[in-house]
Design a protein around this motif. Structure first.
Motif, PDB file in Angstrom:
ATOM      1  N   LEU A 200      32.385  22.758  50.838  1.00 56.74           N
ATOM      2  CA  LEU A 200      32.323  23.461  49.575  1.00 56.74           C
ATOM      3  C   LEU A 200      32.523  24.817  49.686  1.00 56.74           C
ATOM      4  CD1 LEU A 200      29.431  21.844  47.527  1.00 56.74           C
ATOM      5  CD2 LEU A 200      31.760  21.224  47.314  1.00 56.74           C
ATOM      6  N   ALA A 201      32.321  25.613  51.195  1.00 62.76           N
ATOM      7  CA  ALA A 201      32.552  26.793  51.266  1.00 62.76           C
ATOM      8  C   ALA A 201      33.890  27.387  50.808  1.00 62.76           C
ATOM      9  CB  ALA A 201      32.366  27.331  52.524  1.00 62.76           C
ATOM     10  N   ALA A 202      34.670  26.993  51.194  1.00 63.81           N
ATOM     11  CA  ALA A 202      36.255  27.614  50.902  1.00 63.81           C
ATOM     12  C   ALA A 202      36.353  27.508  49.372  1.00 63.81           C
ATOM     13  CB  ALA A 202      37.354  26.795  51.555  1.00 63.81           C
ATOM     14  N   PRO A 203      36.306  26.279  48.698  1.00 65.90           N
ATOM     15  CA  PRO A 203      36.896  26.391  47.311  1.00 65.90           C
ATOM     16  C   PRO A 203      35.508  27.094  46.467  1.00 65.90           C
ATOM     17  CG  PRO A 203      35.721  24.088  48.050  1.00 65.90           C
ATOM     18  CD  PRO A 203      36.111  24.824  49.096  1.00 65.90           C
ATOM     19  N   PHE A 204      34.465  27.339  47.006  1.00 68.33           N
ATOM     20  CA  PHE A 204      33.492  28.054  46.293  1.00 68.33           C
ATOM     21  C   PHE A 204      33.884  29.397  46.203  1.00 68.33           C
ATOM     22  CE2 PHE A 204      29.615  30.833  46.420  1.00 68.33           C
ATOM     23  CZ  PHE A 204      29.308  30.544  45.236  1.00 68.33           C
ATOM     24  N   PHE A 205      34.530  29.881  47.242  1.00 68.41           N
ATOM     25  CA  PHE A 205      34.793  31.533  47.385  1.00 68.41           C
ATOM     26  C   PHE A 205      36.271  31.749  46.673  1.00 68.41           C
ATOM     27  CE2 PHE A 205      31.509  31.742  50.736  1.00 68.41           C
ATOM     28  CZ  PHE A 205      30.766  32.719  50.460  1.00 68.41           C
ATOM     29  N   ALA A 206      36.924  30.666  46.572  1.00 68.11           N
ATOM     30  CA  ALA A 206      38.214  30.781  46.032  1.00 68.11           C
ATOM     31  C   ALA A 206      38.071  30.830  44.472  1.00 68.11           C
ATOM     32  CB  ALA A 206      39.092  29.449  46.260  1.00 68.11           C
ATOM     33  N   ALA A 207      36.967  30.166  44.038  1.00 66.04           N
ATOM     34  CA  ALA A 207      36.657  30.155  42.664  1.00 66.04           C
ATOM     35  C   ALA A 207      36.214  31.469  42.311  1.00 66.04           C
ATOM     36  CB  ALA A 207      35.629  29.158  42.321  1.00 66.04           C
ATOM     37  N   LEU A 208      35.169  32.147  43.017  1.00 66.15           N
ATOM     38  CA  LEU A 208      34.712  33.443  43.140  1.00 66.15           C
ATOM     39  C   LEU A 208      35.767  34.762  42.731  1.00 66.15           C
ATOM     40  CD1 LEU A 208      31.670  33.929  45.288  1.00 66.15           C
ATOM     41  CD2 LEU A 208      31.734  32.915  43.096  1.00 66.15           C
ATOM     42  N   LYS A 209      36.929  34.519  43.570  1.00 67.72           N
ATOM     43  CA  LYS A 209      38.038  35.280  43.553  1.00 67.72           C
ATOM     44  C   LYS A 209      38.859  35.112  42.246  1.00 67.72           C
ATOM     45  CE  LYS A 209      38.543  36.120  48.524  1.00 67.72           C
ATOM     46  NZ  LYS A 209      39.538  36.032  49.702  1.00 67.72           N
ATOM     47  N   THR A 210      38.839  33.877  41.740  1.00 67.32           N
ATOM     48  CA  THR A 210      39.502  33.603  40.428  1.00 67.32           C
ATOM     49  C   THR A 210      38.616  34.013  39.225  1.00 67.32           C
ATOM     50  OG1 THR A 210      40.567  31.707  41.688  1.00 67.32           O
ATOM     51  CG2 THR A 210      40.725  31.755  39.307  1.00 67.32           C
ATOM     52  N   GLY A 211      37.445  33.864  39.423  1.00 67.80           N
ATOM     53  CA  GLY A 211      36.414  34.105  38.240  1.00 67.80           C
ATOM     54  C   GLY A 211      36.360  35.637  38.049  1.00 67.80           C
ATOM     55  N   GLY A 212      36.615  36.613  38.932  1.00 68.68           N
ATOM     56  CA  GLY A 212      36.445  37.916  38.824  1.00 68.68           C
ATOM     57  C   GLY A 212      37.274  38.488  38.040  1.00 68.68           C
ATOM     58  N   PRO A 213      38.547  38.324  37.683  1.00 67.33           N
ATOM     59  CA  PRO A 213      39.569  38.722  36.617  1.00 67.33           C
ATOM     60  C   PRO A 213      39.040  38.011  35.598  1.00 67.33           C
ATOM     61  CG  PRO A 213      40.630  38.300  38.814  1.00 67.33           C
ATOM     62  CD  PRO A 213      39.247  37.790  39.227  1.00 67.33           C
ATOM     63  N   LEU A 214      38.785  36.698  35.425  1.00 68.28           N
ATOM     64  CA  LEU A 214      38.371  36.157  34.275  1.00 68.28           C
ATOM     65  C   LEU A 214      37.114  36.797  33.346  1.00 68.28           C
ATOM     66  CD1 LEU A 214      38.869  32.578  35.015  1.00 68.28           C
ATOM     67  CD2 LEU A 214      40.523  33.954  33.729  1.00 68.28           C
ATOM     68  N   ALA A 215      36.211  37.178  34.425  1.00 62.56           N
ATOM     69  CA  ALA A 215      34.893  37.990  33.717  1.00 62.56           C
ATOM     70  C   ALA A 215      35.446  39.352  33.294  1.00 62.56           C
ATOM     71  CB  ALA A 215      34.066  38.246  34.847  1.00 62.56           C
ATOM     72  N   ILE A 216      36.371  39.858  33.890  1.00 63.50           N
ATOM     73  CA  ILE A 216      36.645  41.402  33.455  1.00 63.50           C
ATOM     74  C   ILE A 216      37.607  41.020  31.967  1.00 63.50           C
ATOM     75  CG2 ILE A 216      38.194  43.342  33.647  1.00 63.50           C
ATOM     76  CD1 ILE A 216      37.484  43.006  36.617  1.00 63.50           C
ATOM     77  N   LEU A 217      38.425  39.884  31.961  1.00 67.00           N
ATOM     78  CA  LEU A 217      39.182  39.741  30.880  1.00 67.00           C
ATOM     79  C   LEU A 217      38.354  39.328  29.623  1.00 67.00           C
ATOM     80  CD1 LEU A 217      42.072  38.975  29.583  1.00 67.00           C
ATOM     81  CD2 LEU A 217      41.782  36.555  30.528  1.00 67.00           C
ATOM     82  N   GLY A 218      37.265  38.674  29.924  1.00 67.02           N
ATOM     83  CA  GLY A 218      36.438  37.933  28.905  1.00 67.02           C
ATOM     84  C   GLY A 218      35.494  39.418  28.327  1.00 67.02           C
ATOM     85  N   VAL A 219      35.161  40.273  28.996  1.00 65.91           N
ATOM     86  CA  VAL A 219      34.472  41.508  28.577  1.00 65.91           C
ATOM     87  C   VAL A 219      35.361  42.273  27.742  1.00 65.91           C
ATOM     88  CG1 VAL A 219      33.460  43.611  29.384  1.00 65.91           C
ATOM     89  CG2 VAL A 219      32.590  41.278  30.498  1.00 65.91           C
ATOM     90  N   ILE A 220      36.661  42.593  28.412  1.00 70.39           N
ATOM     91  CA  ILE A 220      37.491  43.417  27.770  1.00 70.39           C
ATOM     92  C   ILE A 220      37.987  42.783  26.214  1.00 70.39           C
ATOM     93  CG2 ILE A 220      39.727  44.606  27.837  1.00 70.39           C
ATOM     94  CD1 ILE A 220      37.720  45.889  29.496  1.00 70.39           C
ATOM     95  N   GLY A 221      38.052  41.555  26.384  1.00 74.55           N
ATOM     96  CA  GLY A 221      38.688  40.775  25.177  1.00 74.55           C
ATOM     97  C   GLY A 221      37.387  40.948  24.008  1.00 74.55           C
ATOM     98  N   GLY A 222      36.016  40.854  24.761  1.00 73.42           N
ATOM     99  CA  GLY A 222      35.015  40.859  23.563  1.00 73.42           C
ATOM    100  C   GLY A 222      34.857  42.437  23.060  1.00 73.42           C
ATOM    101  N   GLU A 223      35.085  43.212  23.866  1.00 74.40           N
ATOM    102  CA  GLU A 223      35.144  44.873  23.587  1.00 74.40           C
ATOM    103  C   GLU A 223      36.229  45.179  22.494  1.00 74.40           C
ATOM    104  OE1 GLU A 223      32.829  46.528  27.418  1.00 74.40           O
ATOM    105  OE2 GLU A 223      34.958  46.941  27.111  1.00 74.40           O
TER     106      GLU A 223
END
Length: 288
Positions: A200-223
């Protein structure tokens, strides 16, 4: 009588003949050369932007690099600007952390119970199909215009990405390796340490790198939708005032935030894979 005389003709070796060209080609691909070329491209783009703003493209729409620089220095030189950056950064980090935790728990839980996973997977896919920004008004009704509505939006986007990577990673786990560990007397924690975590190590860290921009997108959209502070609020205000310079200054701050988060995740990825003994798998094999 005919006499045949052997003559030895020495020809340059193809490898030796092509060696200088290869060295020259490799020189352009070195790290300092790549960095220099990147800087050259950036400088050329800025010069082109400065020249074309006004005569070719309306200045009110794209501003100028010099004006963007003034707006950026004004933003970074004021307490209000740093407060907006801090608010957005806190919301992004909180939403990202909660999303990673929620997605990991859901992925491990449903992946560990195949029947439950088969029952709930279509429901999870249906909820994931809803655009996260469409859920923003609902979260605003629940949590108001404060930071928790933005944190929840960011958490939702990250959680599904992490969930699917963990869930599919568990489903693709090699059953033979699990059985080998169990036959050798291994228990659940041995299977977890020797099979599950490395898988699970490789897919987990791949998910982290994908989720970072999504977190920023969600916050900016809410703001954008409803907020009284934050970088997204300033971007929305600048757009309403047709202030292109402040708009680009805010975008530069978001790019810096994204690069910083991605750099931390990349370093964490390399460190974790090195500790797990999986870093060698990513290194390119030398060509023979």
């Amino acid at each position: 009588m005919t006499t045949v005389t052997d003559k030895t003709v020495t020809k340059p070796e193809p490898a030796a003949a092509g060696r200088p060209a290869r060295k020259a080609h490799a020189g352009w691909q070195s790290t300092p050369s790549v960095i220099a070329l990147r800087m050259l491209v950036i400088v050329a783009a800025l010069l082109l932007w400065q020249v074309m703003s006004g005569p070719v493209v309306p200045e009110y729409a794209v501003s100028k690099p010099t004006e963007v620089y003034d707006a950026l220095t004004t933003m970074l030189g004021s307490a209000a600007g740093w407060n907006d950056i801090k608010v957005t950064a806190v919301e992004v980090l909180a939403g990202f952390g909660l999303g990673v935790a929620a997605g990991t728990v859901m992925g491990l839980f449903l992946g560990s119970f195949p029947l439950l996973g088969r029952v709930l997977e279509p429901l999870v896919a249906a909820v994931n199909g809803i655009p996260k920004i469409a859920l923003a008004p609902l979260f605003l009704l629940f949590f108001g215009i404060g930071p928790w509505s933005k944190i929840t939006i960011a958490m939702t986007g990250v959680a599904f990405v992490v969930f699917y990577n963990i869930y599919l990673g568990l489903r693709l786990r090699e059953r033979e390796l699990v059985e080998v560990v169990q036959v050798m007397g291994g228990r659940r924690h041995h299977v977890l340490g020797y099979v599950t975590i490395p898988t699970l190590a490789a897919p987990f860290f791949a998910a982290l790198k994908t989720g970072g921009p999504l977190a920023i997108l969600g916050v900016i959209g809410g703001e954008f939708i409803a907020s009284s502070e934050g970088v997204g609020h300033e971007l929305f205000t600048a757009a309403q005032n047709l202030d292109a310079a402040s708009e680009f200054a805010g975008l530069i701050v978001l790019v810096a935030l994204t690069l910083s988060l991605n750099g931390v995740l990349t370093a964490l990825d390399s460190y974790a894979l090195k500790r797990l003994g999986l870093a060698a798998r990513r290194r390119p094999q030398p060509k023979k």
